[in-house]
Design a protein around this motif. Structure first.
Motif, PDB file in Angstrom:
ATOM      1  N   PHE A  43       2.260  -9.856  -9.402  1.00 62.12           N
ATOM      2  CA  PHE A  43       2.538 -10.888  -8.419  1.00 62.12           C
ATOM      3  C   PHE A  43       1.283 -11.600  -7.928  1.00 62.12           C
ATOM      4  O   PHE A  43       1.340 -12.747  -7.474  1.00 62.12           O
ATOM      5  CB  PHE A  43       3.277 -10.297  -7.223  1.00 62.12           C
ATOM      6  N   TYR A  44       0.144 -10.943  -7.984  1.00 63.93           N
ATOM      7  CA  TYR A  44      -1.093 -11.518  -7.464  1.00 63.93           C
ATOM      8  C   TYR A  44      -1.723 -12.548  -8.406  1.00 63.93           C
ATOM      9  O   TYR A  44      -2.623 -13.288  -8.025  1.00 63.93           O
ATOM     10  CB  TYR A  44      -2.120 -10.414  -7.188  1.00 63.93           C
ATOM     11  N   SER A  45      -1.231 -12.586  -9.636  1.00 64.93           N
ATOM     12  CA  SER A  45      -1.877 -13.416 -10.649  1.00 64.93           C
ATOM     13  C   SER A  45      -1.460 -14.881 -10.554  1.00 64.93           C
ATOM     14  O   SER A  45      -0.321 -15.199 -10.199  1.00 64.93           O
ATOM     15  CB  SER A  45      -1.520 -12.884 -12.042  1.00 64.93           C
ATOM     16  N   ASP A  46      -2.386 -15.761 -10.902  1.00 63.85           N
ATOM     17  CA  ASP A  46      -2.059 -17.182 -11.008  1.00 63.85           C
ATOM     18  C   ASP A  46      -1.295 -17.464 -12.304  1.00 63.85           C
ATOM     19  O   ASP A  46      -0.665 -18.519 -12.433  1.00 63.85           O
ATOM     20  CB  ASP A  46      -3.336 -18.026 -10.983  1.00 63.85           C
ATOM     21  N   GLU A  47      -1.382 -16.530 -13.247  1.00 65.03           N
ATOM     22  CA  GLU A  47      -0.629 -16.668 -14.491  1.00 65.03           C
ATOM     23  C   GLU A  47       0.768 -16.096 -14.307  1.00 65.03           C
ATOM     24  O   GLU A  47       0.944 -15.066 -13.651  1.00 65.03           O
ATOM     25  CB  GLU A  47      -1.339 -15.934 -15.632  1.00 65.03           C
ATOM     26  N   ASP A  48       1.753 -16.751 -14.897  1.00 63.48           N
ATOM     27  CA  ASP A  48       3.133 -16.299 -14.745  1.00 63.48           C
ATOM     28  C   ASP A  48       3.339 -14.926 -15.368  1.00 63.48           C
ATOM     29  O   ASP A  48       4.033 -14.079 -14.792  1.00 63.48           O
ATOM     30  CB  ASP A  48       4.077 -17.315 -15.387  1.00 63.48           C
ATOM     31  N   PRO A  57       7.368 -11.587 -16.561  1.00 64.76           N
ATOM     32  CA  PRO A  57       6.752 -12.710 -15.846  1.00 64.76           C
ATOM     33  C   PRO A  57       7.258 -12.785 -14.411  1.00 64.76           C
ATOM     34  O   PRO A  57       8.358 -12.316 -14.100  1.00 64.76           O
ATOM     35  CB  PRO A  57       7.187 -13.929 -16.652  1.00 64.76           C
ATOM     36  N   ILE A  58       6.456 -13.366 -13.548  1.00 68.88           N
ATOM     37  CA  ILE A  58       6.865 -13.555 -12.159  1.00 68.88           C
ATOM     38  C   ILE A  58       8.143 -14.383 -12.104  1.00 68.88           C
ATOM     39  O   ILE A  58       9.060 -14.092 -11.330  1.00 68.88           O
ATOM     40  CB  ILE A  58       5.740 -14.235 -11.353  1.00 68.88           C
ATOM     41  N   SER A  59       8.209 -15.393 -12.959  1.00 72.06           N
ATOM     42  CA  SER A  59       9.371 -16.289 -12.968  1.00 72.06           C
ATOM     43  C   SER A  59      10.648 -15.580 -13.427  1.00 72.06           C
ATOM     44  O   SER A  59      11.739 -16.088 -13.220  1.00 72.06           O
ATOM     45  CB  SER A  59       9.099 -17.492 -13.867  1.00 72.06           C
ATOM     46  N   GLY A  60      10.508 -14.422 -14.055  1.00 70.05           N
ATOM     47  CA  GLY A  60      11.672 -13.696 -14.543  1.00 70.05           C
ATOM     48  C   GLY A  60      12.201 -12.651 -13.583  1.00 70.05           C
ATOM     49  O   GLY A  60      13.232 -12.021 -13.863  1.00 70.05           O
ATOM     50  N   PHE A  61      11.530 -12.478 -12.453  1.00 75.22           N
ATOM     51  CA  PHE A  61      11.909 -11.390 -11.545  1.00 75.22           C
ATOM     52  C   PHE A  61      13.278 -11.628 -10.905  1.00 75.22           C
ATOM     53  O   PHE A  61      14.101 -10.714 -10.814  1.00 75.22           O
ATOM     54  CB  PHE A  61      10.838 -11.231 -10.467  1.00 75.22           C
ATOM     55  N   PHE A  89       0.681  -0.342  -7.842  1.00 77.74           N
ATOM     56  CA  PHE A  89       0.123  -0.267  -6.501  1.00 77.74           C
ATOM     57  C   PHE A  89      -1.335  -0.701  -6.538  1.00 77.74           C
ATOM     58  O   PHE A  89      -2.180  -0.052  -7.155  1.00 77.74           O
ATOM     59  CB  PHE A  89       0.224   1.141  -5.922  1.00 77.74           C
ATOM     60  N   PHE A  90      -1.580  -1.833  -5.905  1.00 82.04           N
ATOM     61  CA  PHE A  90      -2.931  -2.332  -5.700  1.00 82.04           C
ATOM     62  C   PHE A  90      -3.123  -2.479  -4.192  1.00 82.04           C
ATOM     63  O   PHE A  90      -2.463  -3.328  -3.577  1.00 82.04           O
ATOM     64  CB  PHE A  90      -3.130  -3.693  -6.378  1.00 82.04           C
ATOM     65  N   PRO A  91      -3.971  -1.667  -3.563  1.00 81.34           N
ATOM     66  CA  PRO A  91      -4.080  -1.714  -2.094  1.00 81.34           C
ATOM     67  C   PRO A  91      -4.321  -3.104  -1.538  1.00 81.34           C
ATOM     68  O   PRO A  91      -3.740  -3.487  -0.514  1.00 81.34           O
ATOM     69  CB  PRO A  91      -5.266  -0.789  -1.806  1.00 81.34           C
ATOM     70  N   GLN A  92      -5.146  -3.880  -2.218  1.00 83.08           N
ATOM     71  CA  GLN A  92      -5.488  -5.210  -1.719  1.00 83.08           C
ATOM     72  C   GLN A  92      -4.331  -6.199  -1.821  1.00 83.08           C
ATOM     73  O   GLN A  92      -4.360  -7.262  -1.190  1.00 83.08           O
ATOM     74  CB  GLN A  92      -6.722  -5.761  -2.451  1.00 83.08           C
ATOM     75  N   HIS A  93      -3.302  -5.853  -2.599  1.00 81.62           N
ATOM     76  CA  HIS A  93      -2.148  -6.741  -2.773  1.00 81.62           C
ATOM     77  C   HIS A  93      -0.851  -6.104  -2.274  1.00 81.62           C
ATOM     78  O   HIS A  93       0.245  -6.618  -2.556  1.00 81.62           O
ATOM     79  CB  HIS A  93      -1.984  -7.106  -4.252  1.00 81.62           C
ATOM     80  N   ALA A  94      -0.956  -5.011  -1.549  1.00 80.55           N
ATOM     81  CA  ALA A  94       0.236  -4.251  -1.173  1.00 80.55           C
ATOM     82  C   ALA A  94       1.226  -5.090  -0.375  1.00 80.55           C
ATOM     83  O   ALA A  94       2.440  -5.039  -0.632  1.00 80.55           O
ATOM     84  CB  ALA A  94      -0.168  -3.009  -0.382  1.00 80.55           C
ATOM     85  N   GLU A  95       0.770  -5.868   0.579  1.00 79.78           N
ATOM     86  CA  GLU A  95       1.686  -6.648   1.404  1.00 79.78           C
ATOM     87  C   GLU A  95       2.350  -7.746   0.587  1.00 79.78           C
ATOM     88  O   GLU A  95       3.524  -8.061   0.803  1.00 79.78           O
ATOM     89  CB  GLU A  95       0.954  -7.253   2.605  1.00 79.78           C
ATOM     90  N   LEU A  96       1.646  -8.327  -0.357  1.00 80.69           N
ATOM     91  CA  LEU A  96       2.238  -9.337  -1.231  1.00 80.69           C
ATOM     92  C   LEU A  96       3.408  -8.741  -2.006  1.00 80.69           C
ATOM     93  O   LEU A  96       4.496  -9.338  -2.083  1.00 80.69           O
ATOM     94  CB  LEU A  96       1.181  -9.863  -2.201  1.00 80.69           C
ATOM     95  N   TYR A  97       3.202  -7.563  -2.587  1.00 81.73           N
ATOM     96  CA  TYR A  97       4.264  -6.899  -3.339  1.00 81.73           C
ATOM     97  C   TYR A  97       5.431  -6.549  -2.416  1.00 81.73           C
ATOM     98  O   TYR A  97       6.602  -6.761  -2.762  1.00 81.73           O
ATOM     99  CB  TYR A  97       3.728  -5.643  -4.022  1.00 81.73           C
ATOM    100  N   ALA A  98       5.108  -6.002  -1.249  1.00 84.89           N
ATOM    101  CA  ALA A  98       6.166  -5.615  -0.306  1.00 84.89           C
ATOM    102  C   ALA A  98       7.011  -6.819   0.088  1.00 84.89           C
ATOM    103  O   ALA A  98       8.236  -6.708   0.245  1.00 84.89           O
ATOM    104  CB  ALA A  98       5.552  -4.973   0.932  1.00 84.89           C
TER     105      ALA A  98
END
Length: 269
Positions: A43-48, A57-61, A89-98
Motif C-alpha cells: 500500500f505504501y508504494s507509488d507503483e500499483d 496490485p493496490i487496484s485489485g484489492f 507489517f512495516f512499522p512506518q506504514h502501520a497506520e496506512l495499512y490499518a
C-alpha cells in the motif's frame, strides 16, 4: 470441526487457482470454515503492483474483497467463508495499512513479518556473508518486529512466527532465546493468536511453523493458537489439521481459535 484461515490464490502471483477453487476444495475435505487470506498489496508504494510475483496490485484489492464476499453468500449453505488478508507489517506504514483494512468487513487480519532490514526473510543466501554476531542481531530484529506487530492492534493472528528458517534451517539454532521468550510474553499480553502454519513442508526446512519448542513456550504464556495451511494450491487445504490438533493436545493446549467478524471463537481439542 475443521477450519483453515490461511489460503491464497492467483492474485498474489505465486499461487495457483481461483478463490472458488479453494472453497470447493474445503467443501470436498469437509471443512466447516475456510478463510481466504491473500497477500496484501504494498500500500505504501507509488507503483500499483510493486512486486507482481509476491502480492496483488493496490487496484485489485477492492475486487478481491468483493469476490470473497460474493462467494461467502454463494456458498453460505455449504461452508462458512471468512474474509481475511495476510498483511505485511512495516512499522512506518502501520497506520496506512490499518486504514485500508478499516474500510472492509474483515473477519480477521493475519500479520506476517516478511522483511527484516528491507530484505525478504525467504531470500536464499541472505545469511551467507554475516558473522555470528550479525546472525543474532538479525534474528533479534525479526522478533522485535513481531513484538511490534502484536502490539499494533491491527491483527487477530500472527503468521508463521519462525518462518525465517524456511530456506535456512540453521535459523532455529541462532542463540536468541531471550528475544523469542520476550516475544511470546508480549503476544500473550496483547491477546493476539499465533498460527500453526503447515507450509514448512514446501520449504527447505520441512515441518511446521513454529517449532514445538516455541509452541511449548507459547503455552506457558497463555498464547492462543490458530491454524492455517498457507495453501498456495487447493489440494493443500486443511493439510495436517488433525495432526496439529493432536500435537497441541500433547503440549497441553485445550483449544484452538478462529475468528468471525474479528471475534474469537474457540474449538476444543
Amino acid at each position: 470441526m475443521t477450519f483453515d484461515l490461511h489460503t491464497h490464490h492467483y492474485r498474489c502471483g505465486h499461487a495457483e487457482g481461483e478463490i472458488e477453487d479453494y472453497i470447493k476444495a474445503a467443501i470436498d475435505k469437509g471443512l466447516e470454515y475456510i478463510g481466504i487470506a491473500d497477500h496484501s498489496p504494498y500500500f505504501y508504494s507509488d507503483e500499483d503492483q510493486l512486486y507482481p510475483g509476491i502480492a496483488m496490485p493496490i487496484s485489485g484489492f477492492e475486487a478481491y474483497v468483493q469476490e470473497v464476499l460474493q462467494l461467502k453468500e454463494k456458498y453460505k449453505n455449504q461452508i462458512h467463508v471468512l474474509l481475511g488478508v495476510e498483511s505485511d507489517f512495516f512499522p512506518q506504514h502501520a497506520e496506512l495499512y490499518a486504514a485500508y483494512y478499516r474500510k472492509y468487513p474483515f473477519d480477521y487480519v493475519i500479520g506476517s513479518v516478511h522483511y527484516v532490514d528491507e530484505v525478504n526473510i525467504f531470500k536464499q543466501g541472505r545469511w551467507d556473508a554475516l558473522s555470528e554476531a550479525e546472525h543474532i542481531a538479525v534474528k533479534e530484529r525479526y522478533y522485535d518486529l513481531i513484538q511490534q506487530s502484536a502490539k499494533s492492534g491491527i491483527f487477530q493472528v500472527l503468521g508463521h512466527i519462525d518462518a525465517m528458517k524456511g530456506f535456512y534451517p540453521a535459523f532455529s539454532d541462532i542463540p536468541a532465546d531471550h528475544a523469542i521468550e520476550q516475544t511470546l510474553k508480549v503476544i500473550g499480553e496483547a491477546g493476539v493468536a499465533i498460527e500453526v502454519n503447515t507450509s514448512g513442508g514446501t520449504k527447505a526446512v520441512g515441518g511446521w511453523y513454529p517449532s514445538d519448542r516455541i509452541l511449548e513456550r507459547a503455552h506457558h504464556y497463555g498464547v492462543d493458537i490458530s491454524f492455517g495451511s498457507d495453501a498456495h494450491i487447493p489440494s493443500r487445504i486443511g493439510e495436517d489439521f488433525d495432526k496439529v490438533k493432536q500435537r497441541l493436545k500433547e503440549i497441553g493446549f485445550k483449544e484452538m481459535v478462529y475468528f468471525v467478524q474479528k471475534q474469537k471463537r474457540s474449538l476444543p481439542l
